[in-house]
Design a protein around this motif. Sequence first.
Motif, PDB file in Angstrom:
ATOM      1  N   SER A 104     -64.183  33.017  54.163  1.00  0.00           N
ATOM      2  CA  SER A 104     -63.915  34.412  53.227  1.00  0.00           C
ATOM      3  C   SER A 104     -63.368  34.280  51.863  1.00  0.00           C
ATOM      4  O   SER A 104     -63.306  33.201  51.619  1.00  0.00           O
ATOM      5  CB  SER A 104     -63.178  34.633  54.507  1.00  0.00           C
ATOM      6  OG  SER A 104     -61.974  33.938  54.538  1.00  0.00           O
ATOM      7  N   GLU A 105     -63.682  35.944  51.282  1.00  0.00           N
ATOM      8  CA  GLU A 105     -62.900  35.375  49.950  1.00  0.00           C
ATOM      9  C   GLU A 105     -61.974  35.431  49.780  1.00  0.00           C
ATOM     10  O   GLU A 105     -61.873  34.822  48.797  1.00  0.00           O
ATOM     11  CB  GLU A 105     -63.837  37.020  49.751  1.00  0.00           C
ATOM     12  CG  GLU A 105     -63.666  37.161  48.421  1.00  0.00           C
ATOM     13  CD  GLU A 105     -64.045  38.642  48.075  1.00  0.00           C
ATOM     14  OE1 GLU A 105     -63.663  38.877  46.087  1.00  0.00           O
ATOM     15  OE2 GLU A 105     -64.315  39.320  48.415  1.00  0.00           O
ATOM     16  N   GLN A 106     -61.082  35.501  50.735  1.00  0.00           N
ATOM     17  CA  GLN A 106     -59.452  35.795  50.583  1.00  0.00           C
ATOM     18  C   GLN A 106     -59.054  33.968  50.927  1.00  0.00           C
ATOM     19  O   GLN A 106     -58.726  33.182  50.102  1.00  0.00           O
ATOM     20  CB  GLN A 106     -58.719  36.050  51.406  1.00  0.00           C
ATOM     21  CG  GLN A 106     -59.451  38.109  51.091  1.00  0.00           C
ATOM     22  CD  GLN A 106     -58.275  38.349  49.878  1.00  0.00           C
ATOM     23  OE1 GLN A 106     -57.450  37.253  49.420  1.00  0.00           O
ATOM     24  NE2 GLN A 106     -58.826  39.060  49.219  1.00  0.00           N
ATOM     25  N   SER A 107     -59.626  33.216  51.425  1.00  0.00           N
ATOM     26  CA  SER A 107     -59.971  31.834  51.796  1.00  0.00           C
ATOM     27  C   SER A 107     -60.295  31.365  51.093  1.00  0.00           C
ATOM     28  O   SER A 107     -59.882  30.290  50.765  1.00  0.00           O
ATOM     29  CB  SER A 107     -60.592  31.119  52.842  1.00  0.00           C
ATOM     30  OG  SER A 107     -60.543  30.102  53.474  1.00  0.00           O
ATOM     31  N   TYR A 108     -61.303  31.378  49.969  1.00  0.00           N
ATOM     32  CA  TYR A 108     -61.697  31.136  48.613  1.00  0.00           C
ATOM     33  C   TYR A 108     -60.867  31.191  47.589  1.00  0.00           C
ATOM     34  O   TYR A 108     -60.499  30.542  46.932  1.00  0.00           O
ATOM     35  CB  TYR A 108     -63.418  31.507  48.914  1.00  0.00           C
ATOM     36  CG  TYR A 108     -63.402  30.716  47.332  1.00  0.00           C
ATOM     37  CD1 TYR A 108     -64.115  29.773  47.133  1.00  0.00           C
ATOM     38  CD2 TYR A 108     -63.287  31.746  46.193  1.00  0.00           C
ATOM     39  CE1 TYR A 108     -64.472  28.812  46.147  1.00  0.00           C
ATOM     40  CE2 TYR A 108     -63.601  31.455  44.604  1.00  0.00           C
ATOM     41  CZ  TYR A 108     -64.993  29.949  45.069  1.00  0.00           C
ATOM     42  OH  TYR A 108     -64.651  29.462  43.714  1.00  0.00           O
ATOM     43  N   LEU A 109     -60.249  32.368  47.476  1.00  0.00           N
ATOM     44  CA  LEU A 109     -59.282  32.000  46.676  1.00  0.00           C
ATOM     45  C   LEU A 109     -58.260  31.920  47.057  1.00  0.00           C
ATOM     46  O   LEU A 109     -57.457  31.303  45.662  1.00  0.00           O
ATOM     47  CB  LEU A 109     -59.020  34.044  46.664  1.00  0.00           C
ATOM     48  CG  LEU A 109     -60.046  35.031  45.992  1.00  0.00           C
ATOM     49  CD1 LEU A 109     -60.015  36.407  46.305  1.00  0.00           C
ATOM     50  CD2 LEU A 109     -59.752  34.964  44.552  1.00  0.00           C
ATOM     51  N   GLN A 110     -57.530  31.623  47.963  1.00  0.00           N
ATOM     52  CA  GLN A 110     -56.565  31.118  49.040  1.00  0.00           C
ATOM     53  C   GLN A 110     -56.602  28.961  47.922  1.00  0.00           C
ATOM     54  O   GLN A 110     -55.674  28.794  47.033  1.00  0.00           O
ATOM     55  CB  GLN A 110     -56.254  31.171  49.807  1.00  0.00           C
ATOM     56  CG  GLN A 110     -54.860  29.748  50.522  1.00  0.00           C
ATOM     57  CD  GLN A 110     -53.349  31.065  50.380  1.00  0.00           C
ATOM     58  OE1 GLN A 110     -53.597  31.982  49.046  1.00  0.00           O
ATOM     59  NE2 GLN A 110     -52.816  30.326  50.791  1.00  0.00           N
ATOM     60  N   SER A 111     -57.886  28.928  48.071  1.00  0.00           N
ATOM     61  CA  SER A 111     -57.797  27.398  48.183  1.00  0.00           C
ATOM     62  C   SER A 111     -57.878  27.450  46.481  1.00  0.00           C
ATOM     63  O   SER A 111     -57.591  26.229  45.377  1.00  0.00           O
ATOM     64  CB  SER A 111     -59.290  26.403  48.424  1.00  0.00           C
ATOM     65  OG  SER A 111     -59.879  27.343  47.945  1.00  0.00           O
ATOM     66  N   LEU A 112     -58.645  28.726  45.717  1.00  0.00           N
ATOM     67  CA  LEU A 112     -58.738  28.418  44.529  1.00  0.00           C
ATOM     68  C   LEU A 112     -57.483  28.743  43.304  1.00  0.00           C
ATOM     69  O   LEU A 112     -57.191  28.047  42.877  1.00  0.00           O
ATOM     70  CB  LEU A 112     -59.434  29.524  43.500  1.00  0.00           C
ATOM     71  CG  LEU A 112     -60.187  29.449  42.486  1.00  0.00           C
ATOM     72  CD1 LEU A 112     -60.834  28.685  42.011  1.00  0.00           C
ATOM     73  CD2 LEU A 112     -60.387  30.961  41.806  1.00  0.00           C
ATOM     74  N   PHE A 113     -56.217  29.288  43.996  1.00  0.00           N
ATOM     75  CA  PHE A 113     -54.889  29.946  43.634  1.00  0.00           C
ATOM     76  C   PHE A 113     -54.342  28.587  44.232  1.00  0.00           C
ATOM     77  O   PHE A 113     -53.673  28.206  43.267  1.00  0.00           O
ATOM     78  CB  PHE A 113     -54.249  30.932  44.376  1.00  0.00           C
ATOM     79  CG  PHE A 113     -54.568  31.891  44.307  1.00  0.00           C
ATOM     80  CD1 PHE A 113     -55.201  32.309  42.971  1.00  0.00           C
ATOM     81  CD2 PHE A 113     -54.034  32.848  44.650  1.00  0.00           C
ATOM     82  CE1 PHE A 113     -55.414  33.089  42.308  1.00  0.00           C
ATOM     83  CE2 PHE A 113     -55.346  34.487  44.482  1.00  0.00           C
ATOM     84  CZ  PHE A 113     -55.474  34.576  43.606  1.00  0.00           C
TER      85      PHE A 113
END
Length: 149
Positions: A104-113
Amino acid sequence: MKRFLQKIFHKNPLSYLGWLGFIGVVGLVLRTPAMIACLLCFTFFAYSDMIADELFWANVRRAGFRAFLAGFLFSILCLAILVPRAIYYQFPQPQVTDGMVQLSEQSYLQSLFCSAAFVFLFILMLAVFSISLLVFRHREKRALRETGA
């Protein structure tokens, strides 16, 4: 042979960490931010001519503690932001279709953060350590000038 080795290794042991800077050069070629941060290690070559006496190692310990403390506080701040964010979004399990993992987009952003926080943590700790050592060195030189004058 022993004399030759003493000539090579007579430098301050902290200066050998400067060779880690070449990992940063490889990071520039590969465009990897985590490896580019190793360019900060080139600052350790400045300590090759410094005498490694008791005062120097005491300053290294003090600078290391400051770097540890800065990294520890930054880690707590990151966890205080990322853990509630993870709880709020309740990331779904990744889906595997045709050998590809879909996040999901939020999961990807979390790993990016998390990755960005790790890189910044490394930069912060290395910068605090290097700057603290430079400040301690400057204070030592100033104290020597004042007592010598």
